[in-house]
Each structure stands twice: as C-alpha cells, then as structure tokens.
Design a protein around this motif. Structure first.
Motif, mmCIF file in Angstrom:
data_model
loop_
_atom_site.group_PDB
_atom_site.id
_atom_site.type_symbol
_atom_site.label_atom_id
_atom_site.label_comp_id
_atom_site.label_asym_id
_atom_site.label_seq_id
_atom_site.Cartn_x
_atom_site.Cartn_y
_atom_site.Cartn_z
ATOM 1 N N VAL A 278 -7.076 -6.207 10.832
ATOM 2 C CA VAL A 278 -7.161 -7.666 10.894
ATOM 3 C C VAL A 278 -6.161 -8.229 11.897
ATOM 4 N N GLN A 279 -4.941 -7.702 11.897
ATOM 5 C CA GLN A 279 -3.919 -8.233 12.795
ATOM 6 C C GLN A 279 -4.241 -7.938 14.257
ATOM 7 N N ALA A 280 -4.919 -6.821 14.525
ATOM 8 C CA ALA A 280 -5.294 -6.518 15.906
ATOM 9 C C ALA A 280 -6.238 -7.577 16.446
ATOM 10 N N THR A 281 -7.266 -7.910 15.668
ATOM 11 C CA THR A 281 -8.228 -8.899 16.149
ATOM 12 C C THR A 281 -7.656 -10.311 16.100
ATOM 13 N N GLN A 282 -6.754 -10.573 15.160
ATOM 14 C CA GLN A 282 -6.065 -11.865 15.165
ATOM 15 C C GLN A 282 -5.240 -12.021 16.442
ATOM 16 N N SER A 283 -4.615 -10.949 16.879
ATOM 17 C CA SER A 283 -3.834 -11.001 18.118
ATOM 18 C C SER A 283 -4.709 -11.391 19.291
ATOM 19 N N ILE A 284 -5.875 -10.767 19.372
ATOM 20 C CA ILE A 284 -6.798 -11.059 20.467
ATOM 21 C C ILE A 284 -7.209 -12.528 20.438
ATOM 22 N N SER A 285 -7.565 -13.023 19.256
ATOM 23 C CA SER A 285 -8.098 -14.381 19.133
ATOM 24 C C SER A 285 -7.021 -15.453 19.251
ATOM 25 N N MET A 286 -5.846 -15.187 18.660
ATOM 26 C CA MET A 286 -4.778 -16.191 18.686
ATOM 27 C C MET A 286 -4.274 -16.460 20.086
ATOM 28 N N THR A 287 -4.212 -15.417 20.919
ATOM 29 C CA THR A 287 -3.756 -15.619 22.294
ATOM 30 C C THR A 287 -4.773 -16.400 23.125
ATOM 31 N N MET A 288 -6.010 -16.479 22.639
ATOM 32 C CA MET A 288 -7.064 -17.177 23.367
ATOM 33 C C MET A 288 -7.286 -18.606 22.888
ATOM 34 N N PHE A 289 -6.528 -19.046 21.849
ATOM 35 C CA PHE A 289 -6.835 -20.321 21.200
ATOM 36 C C PHE A 289 -6.836 -21.480 22.189
ATOM 37 N N LYS A 290 -5.837 -21.543 23.050
ATOM 38 C CA LYS A 290 -5.763 -22.641 24.013
ATOM 39 C C LYS A 290 -6.925 -22.585 24.995
ATOM 40 N N ASN A 291 -7.326 -21.360 25.379
ATOM 41 C CA ASN A 291 -8.484 -21.200 26.262
ATOM 42 C C ASN A 291 -9.770 -21.637 25.559
ATOM 43 N N PHE A 292 -9.888 -21.313 24.261
ATOM 44 C CA PHE A 292 -11.083 -21.688 23.515
ATOM 45 C C PHE A 292 -11.319 -23.189 23.558
ATOM 46 N N SER A 293 -10.234 -23.972 23.577
ATOM 47 C CA SER A 293 -10.365 -25.421 23.548
ATOM 48 C C SER A 293 -11.019 -25.976 24.811
ATOM 49 N N GLN A 294 -11.196 -25.105 25.841
ATOM 50 C CA GLN A 294 -11.798 -25.540 27.102
ATOM 51 C C GLN A 294 -13.079 -24.772 27.431
#
Length: 426
Positions: A278-294
């Motif tokens: 779970v933490q591996a995929t959370q790492s991938i997604s959390m680092t992209m959060f600001k990008n997701f907003s665009q």
C-alpha cells in the motif's frame, strides 16, 4: 485497466524510470521502505519482550487511534491540500502551512481530551483491564496521530516529498531506538510501548513542522478562504469519512470481542506485512497529487507502474511470508501464515485504487467522494458484522480482502465519473 496494457510500448517503458514523477515516487518509497524496516525491528522488539496478550493490547490501541484520527480534522486538511495545489509562490505556501498548523493544533487537542474523557467515563467499553489502562495513558499523546495525518495529507498538496520522507524515516527510527533503549534499561510494558511510539511520532512531527518554516501572520485572512473551501469540498469528504473510516478499521477492533487478544496480535503481524504494498502505491500517487490537479485523466504509465509494483511486492510477500513473519516477529507468530492470502489480496486492491482515488480527490467533487465513501462503509460494516462474529480472526482477514475489492470498484466508478465531468466542461 486493459487499455493501458495494450498501449504499452518501448517509449512507455522508458518513462517508467526516467519521468520526474517516478523519481519523486522512488525517493518517497525509499524512505517508506526504510521506515518499514525500522517498523519491523520495532515489532520484533515488541513481540519478543511482550506477551501475546500485551502485544495484542498494543495492536488494538494502535488500530483504534488509526481508526479515529481522521475524524478529528473536519475536512480542513483536505481543503488545505486543495488550496496548496493552487499556491505556486513559496511565501504563499508557508502562509497556508501557518493557518493549517493552527487548525491542526486545535484538532489534536480535541482528540486527546475526547479519548481521555471516554476512557474515564465509560470503562465498560473496553474488553479488559489491560487495554483500558493502556488507553488511560496513551490517550494523552493521541494527538500525534492527527499531526501525522496533517503531514501525510497537507504536505502532498505542496508536492513536498523531502519533508514527508524525513518524517517517515525519523519517526520510525526514533520509535525503534527509544524502544531498544527502554528494554536495555528496564522492563517493557504496554503503556511504555505505546508512549514511546507516539512520543517519537510527536517529536519527529514537530521537528518537520519547524522545518516547513510556516508563516502565521496571514492566518486571519486565509481562514475565511479555508472555511469556504471546506464548505464546498472538504466537509463533504469529511462526512463520508465520518461514516467510512470507523467501518474501514472495524474488523480488527472487533477481534478481541469474538476471539482473543492473541488473535489481535496475529492479525497485527500479518497485516503489517502487506504495508509495503500500500505504501509503495501511495508514494507514487502522493507525489503526483499537485500534477493531478491540472490533468484531465491518469497517464497510462502511472497505472502500469502501479500494477507492476503491486505484483512484484505482493507476490514476494506471499511467497516469503513464513520467513518474513519470523524475521519481523518470531516463530510463535507462524499462525499468521494461513491468513496471508486474503491479506495480500486485500493489500493488492487497496494499492490498486490509490492513483484513481488521489486523482478524484484532486479533481473531483466532494459530494461524489462522500457518496463513494458511504457506500464503501455500508459494505465494510455488513461484512464485518457477518464474518467476524462467525469466523473470528479468519473472518477479519477475509473482511479485509472483500471490503477492499468492493472499495476499488467504487473508486474506479468515481474516477471515470470525474474524468467524464472534466471532459464535459473543458
């Protein structure tokens, strides 16, 4: 899921390791792997120097704090995260940190006072004297879980991987080191184990907050904006979490009432093994959060990375489970081996939904997220009330699996609904 796999080519494969998103995710995941190593060593100390009943009490209290702490943020952390995605100047980010830290302090104090009051006034809620005494002591530091949630939720909005990584490694290392020192100097108890863990989390969190260099001068101006954001977005998600979070962690809380504290300890060791997935995929997604907003939708390569990481880590955990259990606890916890199949499958689907969930958080509507969380809560509650009373520990493990499978499809539905909405207004 099949479309990204069909479109995979050499160019996509090259991006897996060379994109900025991947590099940031690797930094965060490396820190989490190091944190997991320290957590396993901490668990080794706990299981070797506490009885199974005592470690079961530690596990039960920890699960209770994990279950309750998101309910004390009232949507403000998620609203602040969203506001931070729109803050591009460093000074503005620091000002947002300032107002959110003030809010976090109030929420943390509220959690500690509330838990202490409930423990004192309603002792019959606890299954035995061991857990009640532990809660009387540990509730005073339970605000550390609100602080941890603040860092995990808010810092990702600013795309600040370094500080999140620092907190992850520092808190886990201090927990392990302080626990080892305590054992060297005297006897370990349930209360000492909990206090050392939360104390390390609190000290690390306060240090990272100082490193963020927050500005408190503009909090009066930003607070109305935060309230407005919360009314339109964060409050809806909070209502969903108010219903969803308790049921998400309900099964392990129920174990001592329909089985034993020893079963709680076994569940804790087994479920901790799937944490890296779970933490591996959370790492991938959390680092992209600001990008997701665009973005208008998830990139194919991100979905591919997610699936590959889950398959590799999940397969390794399942195959080497007997060795990993002995390594992270001791041989008496081999009773957890038969339960690894539902736990690994549940971890796989929980990891699978991470990018879709984070994208919907960044671009979707709070009301849609609320409906998703409530529907997931209903299924979790039904599964827990049926499986745990009938099958005890085994039922809790299969509830872990089936509940996360259903939540994955609910998350996927919300993601496609969000993408469709973005396309219709662009």
């Amino acid at each position: 899921m099949s479309a990204p796999l069909r479109r995979a080519d050499a160019k996509t494969a090259k991006h897996l390791l060379t994109s900025p998103e991947t590099r940031r995710a690797m930094v965060l995941f490396a820190s989490q792997i190091l944190g997991i190593l320290f957590a396993f060593l901490t668990q080794k100390l706990n299981t070797n120097y506490l009885s199974k009943e005592e470690f079961g009490a530690v596990t039960w209290c920890t699960q209770l704090f994990i279950m309750l702490h998101p309910l004390f943020e009232f949507g403000y952390f998620l609203s602040g995260t969203r506001a931070l995605t729109r803050a591009h100047e460093k000074e503005k980010v620091r000002q947002w940190y300032g107002v959110l830290i003030l809010v976090m302090g109030v929420m943390g104090l509220l959690m500690s006072v509330s838990l202490l009051a409930v423990t004192v006034l309603f002792p019959s809620l606890f299954n035995d004297e061991l857990t009640r005494n532990a809660m009387l002591v540990a509730s005073s530091l339970s605000w550390a879980y609100v602080l941890q949630f603040f860092l995990q939720s808010v810092v990702q909005g600013a795309g600040d991987v370094n500080h999140l990584s620092m907190f992850t490694v520092m808190s886990r290392f201090l927990t392990m080191a302080s626990l080892g020192l305590w054992i060297y100097l005297g006897r370990l108890s349930v209360e000492a184990s909990l206090l050392l863990s939360m104390g390390a989390m609190a000290c690390s969190g306060v240090f990272v907050l100082w490193r963020l260099s927050p500005r408190f001068t503009q909090w009066r101006d930003l607070l109305p904006e935060l309230r407005s954001e919360n009314k339109e977005y964060g409050w809806h998600i909070y209502i969903g979490k108010l219903v969803s979070v308790p049921t998400f962690q309900l099964a392990p809380i129920m174990i001592p009432y329909f089985s034993t504290l020893t079963s709680s300890a076994i569940y804790g060791v087994g479920s901790n093994l799937v944490t890296p997935m779970v933490q591996a995929t959370q790492s991938i997604s959390m680092t992209m959060f600001k990008n997701f907003s665009q973005q208008k939708k998830l990139k194919d390569r991100l979905i591919l990375i997610n699936v590959m990481v889950l398959m590799i880590i999940g397969g390794s955990i399942y195959v080497f489970a007997p060795f990993l259990i002995t390594l992270s606890a001791n041989e008496t916890y081999q009773q957890a081996v038969p339960y690894m199949l539902p736990l690994v499958l549940g971890g796989f689907f929980q990891g699978l939904w991470q990018p879709f969930h984070q994208f919907a958080l960044a671009r979707g509507k709070g009301e849609w997220m609320k409906h998703q969380l409530i529907m997931g809560s209903v299924t979790d509650l039904a599964l827990a009330l049926v499986l745990v009373p009938l099958y005890g520990l085994e039922g809790a493990c299969w509830q872990f699996c089936l509940g996360r499978v259903i939540r994955f499809f609910l998350t996927l539905h919300n993601y496609y609904r969000t993408v469709k909405h973005i396309e219709s207004v662009s």
